[in-house]
Design a protein around this motif. Structure first.
Motif, PDB file in Angstrom:
ATOM      1  N   LEU A   1       0.812  -1.221   0.000  1.00 32.41           N
ATOM      2  CA  LEU A   1       0.000   0.000   0.000  1.00 32.41           C
ATOM      3  C   LEU A   1       0.844   1.269   0.000  1.00 32.41           C
ATOM      4  O   LEU A   1       0.348   2.346  -0.365  1.00 32.41           O
ATOM      5  N   GLY A   2       2.089   1.152   0.427  1.00 37.23           N
ATOM      6  CA  GLY A   2       2.929   2.348   0.506  1.00 37.23           C
ATOM      7  C   GLY A   2       2.605   3.236   1.687  1.00 37.23           C
ATOM      8  O   GLY A   2       2.928   4.427   1.686  1.00 37.23           O
ATOM      9  N   GLU A   3       1.973   2.678   2.725  1.00 34.18           N
ATOM     10  CA  GLU A   3       1.666   3.457   3.922  1.00 34.18           C
ATOM     11  C   GLU A   3       1.680   2.552   5.139  1.00 34.18           C
ATOM     12  O   GLU A   3       1.549   1.334   5.041  1.00 34.18           O
ATOM     13  N   GLY A   4       1.855   3.178   6.307  1.00 37.19           N
ATOM     14  CA  GLY A   4       1.883   2.436   7.556  1.00 37.19           C
ATOM     15  C   GLY A   4       3.009   2.929   8.441  1.00 37.19           C
ATOM     16  O   GLY A   4       3.861   3.714   8.014  1.00 37.19           O
ATOM     17  N   PRO A   5       3.040   2.504   9.690  1.00 33.98           N
ATOM     18  CA  PRO A   5       4.063   2.989  10.624  1.00 33.98           C
ATOM     19  C   PRO A   5       5.485   2.654  10.192  1.00 33.98           C
ATOM     20  O   PRO A   5       6.408   3.442  10.416  1.00 33.98           O
ATOM     21  N   GLY A   6       5.692   1.500   9.563  1.00 36.86           N
ATOM     22  CA  GLY A   6       7.030   1.141   9.107  1.00 36.86           C
ATOM     23  C   GLY A   6       7.538   2.067   8.021  1.00 36.86           C
ATOM     24  O   GLY A   6       8.685   2.516   8.057  1.00 36.86           O
ATOM     25  N   MET A   7       6.673   2.366   7.051  1.00 37.99           N
ATOM     26  CA  MET A   7       7.049   3.273   5.974  1.00 37.99           C
ATOM     27  C   MET A   7       7.369   4.663   6.527  1.00 37.99           C
ATOM     28  O   MET A   7       8.304   5.336   6.089  1.00 37.99           O
ATOM     29  N   GLU A   8       6.585   5.079   7.528  1.00 33.65           N
ATOM     30  CA  GLU A   8       6.792   6.407   8.108  1.00 33.65           C
ATOM     31  C   GLU A   8       8.045   6.454   8.978  1.00 33.65           C
ATOM     32  O   GLU A   8       8.748   7.467   9.017  1.00 33.65           O
ATOM     33  N   ALA A   9       8.344   5.340   9.662  1.00 34.47           N
ATOM     34  CA  ALA A   9       9.544   5.287  10.490  1.00 34.47           C
ATOM     35  C   ALA A   9      10.799   5.426   9.627  1.00 34.47           C
ATOM     36  O   ALA A   9      11.776   6.064  10.027  1.00 34.47           O
ATOM     37  N   VAL A  10      10.755   4.841   8.433  1.00 28.35           N
ATOM     38  CA  VAL A  10      11.886   4.970   7.505  1.00 28.35           C
ATOM     39  C   VAL A  10      12.014   6.410   7.035  1.00 28.35           C
ATOM     40  O   VAL A  10      13.105   6.990   7.003  1.00 28.35           O
TER      41      VAL A  10
ATOM     42  N   ALA B   1      12.785   7.731  12.651  1.00 25.56           N
ATOM     43  CA  ALA B   1      12.411   7.799  14.064  1.00 25.56           C
ATOM     44  C   ALA B   1      11.323   6.763  14.335  1.00 25.56           C
ATOM     45  O   ALA B   1      10.604   6.364  13.415  1.00 25.56           O
ATOM     46  N   PRO B   2      11.179   6.306  15.582  1.00 22.30           N
ATOM     47  CA  PRO B   2      10.125   5.344  15.904  1.00 22.30           C
ATOM     48  C   PRO B   2       8.741   5.931  15.638  1.00 22.30           C
ATOM     49  O   PRO B   2       8.511   7.120  15.865  1.00 22.30           O
ATOM     50  N   VAL B   3       7.850   5.086  15.155  1.00 21.06           N
ATOM     51  CA  VAL B   3       6.467   5.488  14.918  1.00 21.06           C
ATOM     52  C   VAL B   3       5.560   4.441  15.574  1.00 21.06           C
ATOM     53  O   VAL B   3       5.630   3.259  15.238  1.00 21.06           O
ATOM     54  N   PHE B   4       4.725   4.887  16.511  1.00 19.42           N
ATOM     55  CA  PHE B   4       3.886   3.987  17.281  1.00 19.42           C
ATOM     56  C   PHE B   4       2.407   4.266  17.014  1.00 19.42           C
ATOM     57  O   PHE B   4       1.993   5.420  16.956  1.00 19.42           O
ATOM     58  N   ALA B   5       1.648   3.215  16.862  1.00 18.90           N
ATOM     59  CA  ALA B   5       0.194   3.327  16.697  1.00 18.90           C
ATOM     60  C   ALA B   5      -0.454   2.406  17.720  1.00 18.90           C
ATOM     61  O   ALA B   5      -0.552   1.191  17.505  1.00 18.90           O
ATOM     62  N   ALA B   6      -0.871   2.977  18.845  1.00 19.29           N
ATOM     63  CA  ALA B   6      -1.417   2.176  19.940  1.00 19.29           C
ATOM     64  C   ALA B   6      -2.808   1.640  19.646  1.00 19.29           C
ATOM     65  O   ALA B   6      -3.246   0.666  20.260  1.00 19.29           O
TER      66      ALA B   6
ATOM     67  N   ALA C   1      -2.664  -2.865  17.144  1.00 18.10           N
ATOM     68  CA  ALA C   1      -1.619  -1.895  17.491  1.00 18.10           C
ATOM     69  C   ALA C   1      -0.344  -2.291  16.763  1.00 18.10           C
ATOM     70  O   ALA C   1      -0.070  -3.479  16.571  1.00 18.10           O
ATOM     71  N   ALA C   2       0.418  -1.293  16.335  1.00 16.69           N
ATOM     72  CA  ALA C   2       1.670  -1.558  15.617  1.00 16.69           C
ATOM     73  C   ALA C   2       2.723  -0.532  16.021  1.00 16.69           C
ATOM     74  O   ALA C   2       2.413   0.647  16.224  1.00 16.69           O
ATOM     75  N   PHE C   3       3.952  -0.991  16.134  1.00 17.46           N
ATOM     76  CA  PHE C   3       5.054  -0.137  16.574  1.00 17.46           C
ATOM     77  C   PHE C   3       6.261  -0.418  15.688  1.00 17.46           C
ATOM     78  O   PHE C   3       6.689  -1.564  15.565  1.00 17.46           O
TER      79      PHE C   3
END
Length: 250
Positions: A85-94, A98-103, A128-130
């Motif tokens: 999809l090209g989106e999500g906490p992992g893509m944003e962390a890259v 910096a760490p990106v957390f979605a509780a 939840a994804a971190f």
């Protein structure tokens, strides 16, 4: 105050030593091909707060990544969903390095931030994804991605441990890449990951030629195909390469 700072620093050193010791113990003596899965098992043991986790490395661009190991099918699926999809906490962390957390992936702000990923992640079994970047000093190698079946944030202690684990994993990935016993200098697991990555690049190139589109649009179309068919990017890429998928449908 200075004494408190000193105690905190001592505690960090102790925790770092514990994490390093357990990761080394988990992979010591294993052939290179078995190290990624063993590394994942060691990470799971160090981070019991997570339901599962995966380790991914980046390709030539931040749009393409390869899952080196995953503790379970849900963790593997979450990583593939993000690259598809090209989106999500992992893509944003890259992107942010910096760490990106979605509780809580089932409600805002996560559902606004990643509308497609949030829905697919919930369907896969994660609420939840971190994501923590694997840094090598000059850039980002990939990500350590944790998930939980139920929503909820990580405690300060869990965050501290997760950051230390990510640092240790980054060093392990670099060490594996440069310390192969293979005379060709190619680590077995990394060679396999490169094959998957090259298949996506090859399929993107074929779409550019056959459909007369640029690289960005070709990759977007490949992602759309994976999303609509509920398959991974690698599976769709292989179908394009071997001719079992008709590009005219795009």
């Amino acid at each position: 105050m200075a004494e408190d700072d000193g105690n905190a620093e001592d505690g960090l050193h102790v925790e770092r030593a514990r994490v390093t010791h357990e990761l080394i113990a988990g992979v010591q003596g294993l052939p290179a091909s078995q190290v990624p899965e063993a590394l994942c098992r060691a990470c799971v043991a160090l981070l019991p707060v997570a339901s599962g986790l995966s380790v991914s490395v980046l390709g030539d661009s931040t749009d393409i990544g390869v899952v080196l190991c995953a503790s379970d099918d849900v963790a593997a699926r979450l990583a593939e969903i993000q690259y598809t999809l090209g989106e999500g906490p992992g893509m944003e962390a890259v992107r942010l390095r910096a760490p990106v957390f979605a509780a809580d992936l089932t409600s805002p702000p996560a559902t606004r931030r990643w509308p497609l990923f949030s829905v697919q992640a919930a369907k896969a079994g994660a609420e939840a994804a971190f994501s923590l970047p694997l840094a090598d000093g000059s850039g980002t190698l990939g990500t350590l991605d944790l998930y939980r079946e139920t929503s909820g944030s990580l405690s300060d202690a869990h965050v501290r441990t997760a950051l230390l684990v990510a640092d240790a994993v980054a060093l392990a990935v670099l060490a594996l890449d440069h310390a192969s016993a293979d005379p060709e200098g190619v680590v077995t697991w990394l060679a396999g990951a490169e094959t998957d990555r090259e298949e996506v690049h090859q399929a993107t190139g074929m779409m550019m030629v056959r459909l007369g589109v640029n690289a960005e649009e070709a990759l977007l179309r490949l992602r759309a195909r994976t999303f609509s068919e509920g398959r991974t990017a690698t599976e769709v890429a292989r179908g394009i390469i071997d001719g079992t998928l008709d590009l005219r449908d795009d």
